[in-house]
Design an enzyme around this catalytic site. Structure first.
Site, PDB file in Angstrom:
ATOM      1  N   LYS A 122      34.505 121.157  29.788  1.00 42.92           N
ATOM      2  CA  LYS A 122      35.062 120.008  29.060  1.00 42.92           C
ATOM      3  C   LYS A 122      33.918 119.052  28.747  1.00 42.92           C
ATOM      4  CE  LYS A 122      39.343 119.428  28.801  1.00 42.92           C
ATOM      5  NZ  LYS A 122      40.164 120.389  28.047  1.00 42.92           N
ATOM      6  N   THR A 179      38.798 124.553  31.483  1.00 48.81           N
ATOM      7  CA  THR A 179      38.094 123.323  31.112  1.00 48.81           C
ATOM      8  C   THR A 179      38.925 122.120  31.551  1.00 48.81           C
ATOM      9  OG1 THR A 179      39.053 123.107  28.896  1.00 48.81           O
ATOM     10  CG2 THR A 179      37.073 124.471  29.096  1.00 48.81           C
ATOM     11  N   HIS A 222      41.472 100.924  24.847  1.00 53.60           N
ATOM     12  CA  HIS A 222      42.378 101.236  25.950  1.00 53.60           C
ATOM     13  C   HIS A 222      41.682 101.984  27.085  1.00 53.60           C
ATOM     14  CE1 HIS A 222      45.547  99.911  23.321  1.00 53.60           C
ATOM     15  NE2 HIS A 222      45.245 100.825  22.421  1.00 53.60           N
TER      16      HIS A 222
HETATM   17  O1  LIG Z   1      47.297  93.003  24.251  1.00 56.34           O
HETATM   18  C1  LIG Z   1      48.018  93.830  23.678  1.00 56.34           C
HETATM   19  N1  LIG Z   1      48.668  93.499  22.533  1.00 56.34           N
HETATM   20  C2  LIG Z   1      49.485  94.365  21.872  1.00 56.34           C
HETATM   21  O2  LIG Z   1      50.073  94.022  20.811  1.00 56.34           O
HETATM   22  C3  LIG Z   1      49.625  95.650  22.430  1.00 56.34           C
HETATM   23  N2  LIG Z   1      50.321  96.750  22.050  1.00 56.34           N
HETATM   24  C4  LIG Z   1      50.078  97.713  22.971  1.00 56.34           C
HETATM   25  O3  LIG Z   1      50.545  98.883  22.929  1.00 56.34           O
HETATM   26  N3  LIG Z   1      49.246  97.255  23.934  1.00 56.34           N
HETATM   27  C5  LIG Z   1      48.946  95.978  23.621  1.00 56.34           C
HETATM   28  N4  LIG Z   1      48.151  95.057  24.218  1.00 56.34           N
END
Ligand SMILES: O=c1[nH]c(=O)c2[nH]c(=O)[nH]c2[nH]1
Length: 291
Positions: free
Chosen positions: A10, A55, A243
């Site tokens: 991976k 993997t 994220h």
């Molecule tokens: O700070 C955030 N605002 C959002 O509008 C949002 N939407 C999401 O899925 N995560 C987040 N986080």
């Protein structure tokens, strides 16, 4: 036909490991690629997978090892992984672990909290000047100023419809790559000092804000630049929500106590807004991608 050199594994496991010592947090941010070689003739020639460590397993191992052993250094981590793959499976004869490490610097703030970081390597500073013989318009800015808070961020209470699956969180990693442009009311200023101050206030507001959403953090960042920069009329911010997903380590009998994250690169939330001084006109274009 002869099967020549072959390897598999991976690639580019984007792993962030947070270590928490009270209110002082430490971060390791790696991109780990695994390549294995061994008795892989059958899988190529007959399609038998009997010798294949998947993997997917190599990816899981990277995340589980981050929890179990921590990440003392890229070399140490790579040595542990390579030894594990080669000594753990008779069909695997050699392992190549490639690691890129992204360095973070602490954002120093007054007070005991030490969980805010800015990625090392300078951001890009930008400037756009317009003059029509009478009026000036000076817009300063920056892009790719990457910052991360390892706590003091939650996201709850949002709309839930039939497609909503996002779990509410009271403690998440908040990371973004700041892209900002701010417009001055004058064409005479100490531009370097003005830039330094705006950058400093963006960082301080990011670090100081207990975040209920990235939108709220954005508003604090923009407002703080305007509050401390009397010559600035308007600021536009574009903040990708980078994220960081907690990795589920339960299948390996390990508890992930907000320590091991998968740093996804796409898709990302994109939060954008303009903050204006009272009475100011919104002149910075909404779409800032073409400076
Ligand atoms: O700070 C955030 N605002 C959002 O509008 C949002 N939407 C999401 O899925 N995560 C987040 N986080």
């Amino acid at each position: 036909m002869i099967l020549g050199q072959n390897q598999y594994g991976k690639a580019e496991n984007r792993i962030v490991r947070i270590t928490r010592e009270g209110s002082t947090h430490h971060i390791k941010d790696l991109n780990v690629s695994v390549a294995l070689t061994g008795d892989m003739t059958d899988v190529h020639l007959s399609g038998s997978n009997a010798n294949v460590l998947t993997t997917d397993t190599t990816k899981n191992t990277v995340f589980a090892f981050a929890k179990e052993h921590g990440i003392a250094s890229a070399e140490e981590f790579g040595i542990l992984l390579a030894r594990h793959f080669v000594t753990g499976q008779p069909t695997i004869h050699s392992a190549r672990i490639r690691i890129e490490e992204y360095a973070w610097e602490r954002i120093e703030t007054p007070g005991p909290k030490r969980h805010s970081f800015v990625r090392e390597g300078r951001e890009t500073r930008t400037a756009q000047i317009r003059f029509d013989g009478t009026d000036w318009e000076i817009v300063s800015g920056l892009k790719d100023l990457t910052v991360l808070n390892s706590t003091d961020s939650e996201f709850t209470g949002y709309v839930k419809d039939r497609y909503t699956t996002l779990p509410e969180t009271r403690d998440r990693v908040l990371a973004t790559q700041v892209h900002a442009r701010w417009r001055h009311s004058t064409h005479e200023a100490d531009w370097d000092s003005s830039y330094r101050q705006a950058r400093e206030h963006l960082l301080a507001a990011f670090a100081d804000t207990y975040s209920l959403s990235l939108q709220q953090t954005l508003h604090r960042m923009g407002s703080r630049v305007l509050e401390n920069g009397p010559g600035i009329e308007e600021i536009r911010l574009s903040l990708p929500n980078r994220h960081h997903f907690l990795v589920d380590l339960e299948p390996f009998g390990l508890k992930n106590d907000n320590e091991v994250y998968y740093a996804a690169d796409r898709p990302y939330g994109l939060i954008e807004a303009t903050i204006l001084r009272d009475g100011a006109e919104a002149r910075i274009p909404v779409d800032m991608t073409n400076l």
